[in-house]
Design an enzyme around this catalytic site. Sequence first.
Site, short mmCIF file in Angstrom:
data_model
loop_
_atom_site.label_atom_id
_atom_site.label_comp_id
_atom_site.label_asym_id
_atom_site.label_seq_id
_atom_site.Cartn_x
_atom_site.Cartn_y
_atom_site.Cartn_z
CE LYS A 60 -91.83 -39.47 -63.00
NZ LYS A 60 -92.81 -38.35 -62.52
CB SER B 63 -96.41 -39.58 -63.58
OG SER B 63 -95.64 -38.80 -62.93
CB SER C 270 -96.35 -37.42 -60.27
OG SER C 270 -97.22 -37.32 -61.28
#
Length: 485
Positions: free
Chosen positions: A78, A153, A177
């Site tokens: 990420k 997210s 997330s």
Amino acid sequence: MSSLPQTIHEARSLLRSGAMTSVALTEAYLERIVQKEPQIHAYLHVAADAALAQARTADERRAAGQDAPLLGVPIGVKDIITVQGMPATAGSRILQGFMPPYEATVSRKLREQGAVFLGKLNTDEFAMGWSTENSAYGVTHNPWALDRVPGGSSGGPAAAVAAGEAVAALGTDTGGSVRQPAAWTNTVGLRPTYGRVSRYGVIAFASSLDQVGPMTRDVRDNAILLEAIAGHDPKDSTTFPEPVPSYVDKLEGGVKGLRIGLPREYFTEGMHPGVEKATREAVARLRDLGAVVEEVSLPHTDYGMPVYYLVATAEASANLSRYDGVRYGYSAKAPDLLENYLLTRGSGFGQEVKRRILLGTYALSAGYYDAYYLKAQKVRTLIRADFDAVFEQYDALIAPVAPIPPYRIGEAPTDPVSLYLLDVMTLPSALAGVPALALPAGFIEEDGAQLPVGIQFIGRPLDEATLFRIGYAFEKDRRPETEDR
Ligand code: GLN
């Protein structure tokens, strides 16, 4: 799907037996990225050359007789976690062009174990969001229904793993997330105990909540990846000194005799009937497998949302004050210093981030601190006490992850409160700092699409092993074809 290995453990046996080299495996994954990215857009940065160089090194190490848990396995990260030699944007315009001069401890650990980094994956700006729609660099599409969001997210990591564009990935979970995008993409995501994994080099959103978590195609891979990244780090004083157990060795215990609580407060109004059905079916399956599942109460659950949005925004307002357009990242380049701050922050941050900086600054300001921030911290203690109380009698909890399945791109609830309520099932455990494992529990059929639904198991602090054990038994029961893993 192709004959490409889809999991770390499959890839590892091919690499170990010599049936495939890391270079061949990495090339195949890079090829898939080229094929899939026009529809998915999971990656913000693909590091093809660096990945192939790492793969060559991995093959050389193996040829020299070395082995390591992730040697030669291609993974994605990420874009809120720093990796040496790769840009880090946190999905924000304000970090456009930022090349971190350091590397996160989790990335260093994976690098040392021989993992191959394919690139950086999309995220909502500073991990604030539900869908990747808050990314400054475009939305990621859900591989199961391209017109829908993958969750967020950590939507980039979830979509990349689901679409076979990475064997596994690292995400971050501040209030859900990792778990919510895992649930929405039929993948497995763990939020570790707060302090189990180092936050050093992870771009901060809310420091008392942020945790890095593995995102994988199955439970075994998740255990392998947690083992690889967990542990004490002198660079993060909130990490636990406790040694990391071998999670993989304890997968097979089964659920017979385990006591699992089902929190009644998690069956909220507005929950999609398909989510409730999947959860009830999961409970029935666990009972068939010999677990004792009983309804329990976590009475302060409803306070999770207001407490989180005070604590997280307060911490975010402090953490994000460092982006001033002077030392790194995006700068509006106004001639006057104050004007430069205002223009840089005004145009560098997106709307949701600005809203949270405002909320957090307000909650921390003189005269309001006691009424909001301090009060929220006290209620946080009550939420934690709810979990302590049930864990005296239960080994774990089972709960839904999100009240609804993935929505269509552009069709999120428009008022912030309804949006914030999407997290009611993941916020309390994050505030309590306890671990939670989300995994696939079925599908909801809607308009001809199969929309993934997940469930989560929530555990005692530092007891990820029990979550993996329950998850493994549950997954094996749902997908018996994977028995010979
Ligand atoms: N959706 C929640 C938020 O927007 C959780 C985000 C996260 O865990 N990073 O804050």
